[in-house]
Design a protein around this motif. Sequence first.
Motif, PDB file in Angstrom:
ATOM      1  N   CYS A  72     -61.906  46.885  54.679  1.00  0.00           N
ATOM      2  CA  CYS A  72     -62.747  47.063  55.890  1.00  0.00           C
ATOM      3  C   CYS A  72     -63.361  45.767  56.441  1.00  0.00           C
ATOM      4  N   HIS A  73     -63.115  44.792  55.555  1.00  0.00           N
ATOM      5  CA  HIS A  73     -63.582  43.260  56.113  1.00  0.00           C
ATOM      6  C   HIS A  73     -65.100  43.216  55.838  1.00  0.00           C
ATOM      7  N   GLN A  74     -65.998  43.961  55.286  1.00  0.00           N
ATOM      8  CA  GLN A  74     -67.259  43.700  54.800  1.00  0.00           C
ATOM      9  C   GLN A  74     -67.369  42.896  53.814  1.00  0.00           C
ATOM     10  N   ARG A  75     -68.155  41.614  53.908  1.00  0.00           N
ATOM     11  CA  ARG A  75     -68.151  40.786  52.875  1.00  0.00           C
ATOM     12  C   ARG A  75     -68.643  41.415  51.278  1.00  0.00           C
ATOM     13  N   ILE A  76     -68.035  41.070  50.426  1.00  0.00           N
ATOM     14  CA  ILE A  76     -68.404  41.376  48.948  1.00  0.00           C
ATOM     15  C   ILE A  76     -68.942  40.280  48.193  1.00  0.00           C
ATOM     16  N   ARG A  77     -69.958  40.283  47.452  1.00  0.00           N
ATOM     17  CA  ARG A  77     -70.310  39.299  46.701  1.00  0.00           C
ATOM     18  C   ARG A  77     -70.327  39.653  45.119  1.00  0.00           C
ATOM     19  N   VAL A  78     -69.699  38.959  44.277  1.00  0.00           N
ATOM     20  CA  VAL A  78     -69.377  39.219  43.034  1.00  0.00           C
ATOM     21  C   VAL A  78     -69.901  37.958  42.021  1.00  0.00           C
ATOM     22  N   PRO A  79     -70.059  37.980  40.697  1.00  0.00           N
ATOM     23  CA  PRO A  79     -70.589  36.889  39.949  1.00  0.00           C
ATOM     24  C   PRO A  79     -69.109  36.155  39.624  1.00  0.00           C
ATOM     25  N   VAL A  80     -69.398  35.003  39.527  1.00  0.00           N
ATOM     26  CA  VAL A  80     -68.048  34.154  38.877  1.00  0.00           C
ATOM     27  C   VAL A  80     -68.183  34.164  37.590  1.00  0.00           C
ATOM     28  N   ARG A  81     -67.213  34.739  36.976  1.00  0.00           N
ATOM     29  CA  ARG A  81     -67.200  34.994  35.614  1.00  0.00           C
ATOM     30  C   ARG A  81     -65.921  35.434  35.048  1.00  0.00           C
ATOM     31  N   GLY A  82     -64.838  35.349  35.641  1.00  0.00           N
ATOM     32  CA  GLY A  82     -63.470  35.514  35.180  1.00  0.00           C
ATOM     33  C   GLY A  82     -63.123  36.825  35.754  1.00  0.00           C
ATOM     34  N   ARG A  83     -62.198  37.703  35.050  1.00  0.00           N
ATOM     35  CA  ARG A  83     -61.660  38.807  35.736  1.00  0.00           C
ATOM     36  C   ARG A  83     -62.827  39.751  35.896  1.00  0.00           C
ATOM     37  N   VAL A  84     -63.027  40.129  37.226  1.00  0.00           N
ATOM     38  CA  VAL A  84     -64.078  41.116  37.543  1.00  0.00           C
ATOM     39  C   VAL A  84     -63.287  42.108  38.555  1.00  0.00           C
ATOM     40  N   ARG A  85     -63.905  43.393  38.150  1.00  0.00           N
ATOM     41  CA  ARG A  85     -63.375  44.621  38.964  1.00  0.00           C
ATOM     42  C   ARG A  85     -64.546  45.062  39.941  1.00  0.00           C
ATOM     43  N   ALA A  86     -64.193  44.802  41.208  1.00  0.00           N
ATOM     44  CA  ALA A  86     -65.244  45.366  42.296  1.00  0.00           C
ATOM     45  C   ALA A  86     -64.924  46.369  43.263  1.00  0.00           C
ATOM     46  N   ARG A  87     -65.955  47.177  43.601  1.00  0.00           N
ATOM     47  CA  ARG A  87     -65.712  48.240  44.347  1.00  0.00           C
ATOM     48  C   ARG A  87     -66.381  48.048  45.807  1.00  0.00           C
ATOM     49  N   CYS A  88     -65.896  48.138  46.906  1.00  0.00           N
ATOM     50  CA  CYS A  88     -66.588  48.057  48.142  1.00  0.00           C
ATOM     51  C   CYS A  88     -67.515  49.029  48.498  1.00  0.00           C
ATOM     52  N   GLY A  89     -68.795  48.845  48.749  1.00  0.00           N
ATOM     53  CA  GLY A  89     -69.639  49.932  48.916  1.00  0.00           C
ATOM     54  C   GLY A  89     -69.439  50.559  50.335  1.00  0.00           C
ATOM     55  N   LEU A  90     -68.709  49.943  51.247  1.00  0.00           N
ATOM     56  CA  LEU A  90     -68.552  50.647  52.427  1.00  0.00           C
ATOM     57  C   LEU A  90     -67.210  51.491  52.423  1.00  0.00           C
ATOM     58  N   CYS A  91     -65.853  50.879  52.287  1.00  0.00           N
ATOM     59  CA  CYS A  91     -64.681  51.838  52.120  1.00  0.00           C
ATOM     60  C   CYS A  91     -64.284  52.178  50.830  1.00  0.00           C
ATOM     61  N   ARG A  92     -64.935  51.786  49.859  1.00  0.00           N
ATOM     62  CA  ARG A  92     -64.803  52.351  48.351  1.00  0.00           C
ATOM     63  C   ARG A  92     -63.328  51.854  47.764  1.00  0.00           C
ATOM     64  N   THR A  93     -62.983  50.721  48.350  1.00  0.00           N
ATOM     65  CA  THR A  93     -61.611  49.981  47.837  1.00  0.00           C
ATOM     66  C   THR A  93     -62.241  49.498  46.511  1.00  0.00           C
ATOM     67  N   VAL A  94     -61.381  49.854  45.433  1.00  0.00           N
ATOM     68  CA  VAL A  94     -61.478  49.110  44.225  1.00  0.00           C
ATOM     69  C   VAL A  94     -60.659  47.811  44.228  1.00  0.00           C
ATOM     70  N   LEU A  95     -61.212  46.577  43.891  1.00  0.00           N
ATOM     71  CA  LEU A  95     -60.682  45.284  43.941  1.00  0.00           C
ATOM     72  C   LEU A  95     -60.516  44.603  42.630  1.00  0.00           C
ATOM     73  N   GLU A  96     -59.428  44.230  42.315  1.00  0.00           N
ATOM     74  CA  GLU A  96     -59.354  43.429  40.963  1.00  0.00           C
ATOM     75  C   GLU A  96     -59.321  41.981  41.327  1.00  0.00           C
ATOM     76  N   CYS A  97     -60.359  41.318  40.826  1.00  0.00           N
ATOM     77  CA  CYS A  97     -60.604  39.829  41.011  1.00  0.00           C
ATOM     78  C   CYS A  97     -60.545  38.949  39.821  1.00  0.00           C
ATOM     79  N   ASP A  98     -60.069  37.695  40.138  1.00  0.00           N
ATOM     80  CA  ASP A  98     -60.328  36.791  38.964  1.00  0.00           C
ATOM     81  C   ASP A  98     -61.172  35.718  39.611  1.00  0.00           C
ATOM     82  N   THR A  99     -62.314  35.733  39.062  1.00  0.00           N
ATOM     83  CA  THR A  99     -63.614  34.817  39.963  1.00  0.00           C
ATOM     84  C   THR A  99     -63.563  33.287  39.092  1.00  0.00           C
TER      85      THR A  99
END
Length: 298
Positions: free
Chosen positions: A271-298
Amino acid sequence: MANGGPVEHGFPHLETVRAAVTALYRRLSYDTVRTFSASVAPADVAFCDTDDLYLGTQRVAQELVRHYRLPDARMIVSFREMTHAASVELAAGPEYFIELNDRFRTHRRDIGAALAHEVMHVYLHRLDLSFPGTRDNEILTDTAAAYLGAGWLLLDAFRQDAASSQKLGYLTPEEFGYVLAKRALVFGEDPSVWFTSPQAYTAYGEGRARARRDGQQPPLTAAGWAGRRRYARDRRHAQDPHAVAAAEDGPYSFTSGGRGPLRVSFPCPTCHQRIRVPVRGRVRARCGLCRTVLECDT
């Protein structure tokens, strides 16, 4: 409407398209967007040369009214000579007057495409959703039609050969392909099976490649080696207390709330809404707007 003239290609309106997708999710909500999981079926908007022009046009218009869930709206369609493909009078309703270019009297297969755009104008008008300026508002309308299941008709109306060309809508063919591919990634739907235009296949392929790259940007784990290396370099720079923070206009940016932990901000690939997550390695984030679950390596 490009009729025999040059057709613009590429992705010149991409940022506005992305903003339009975000606006749709914000205005409609995740649950409402999910109700448009099925696109307009080709059989429901088919138009044969043997069909009565006015009865057939009204039938297609009502099918689009049904698809957009405007049960109390009535479209009154007429034809006249004009520069653009079509226009609609956005009054209070429930009747809305749509005018189609006289060209569609003999190019009936594209009436559904023209009406998909004009009926979407009515839908957005009732939502009170618009962008400032005619150009951006038309891009919003094209994007909404494509993302909510009727815009494949607009891409399929794109045809080009050595002697002539035709394109409907304000998006380029590749941008239509991009929005349709973003929709396909969400709903698991392949619109290319409905295309009758060879040029639509090509444009959809280019748009799909661009859409997939949205999900391959760091800090997402699907990012490639080059992106991961660039991200690591930028992260080291952000951790330098003497470094100047970058603006939030790139694929990602780092911020620190004083003594708080370093965070990375990036657009959701759905959905292109900006998401902010802590920089601490592997993080799983969920977009609050479209509910997409994102696998991140920060």
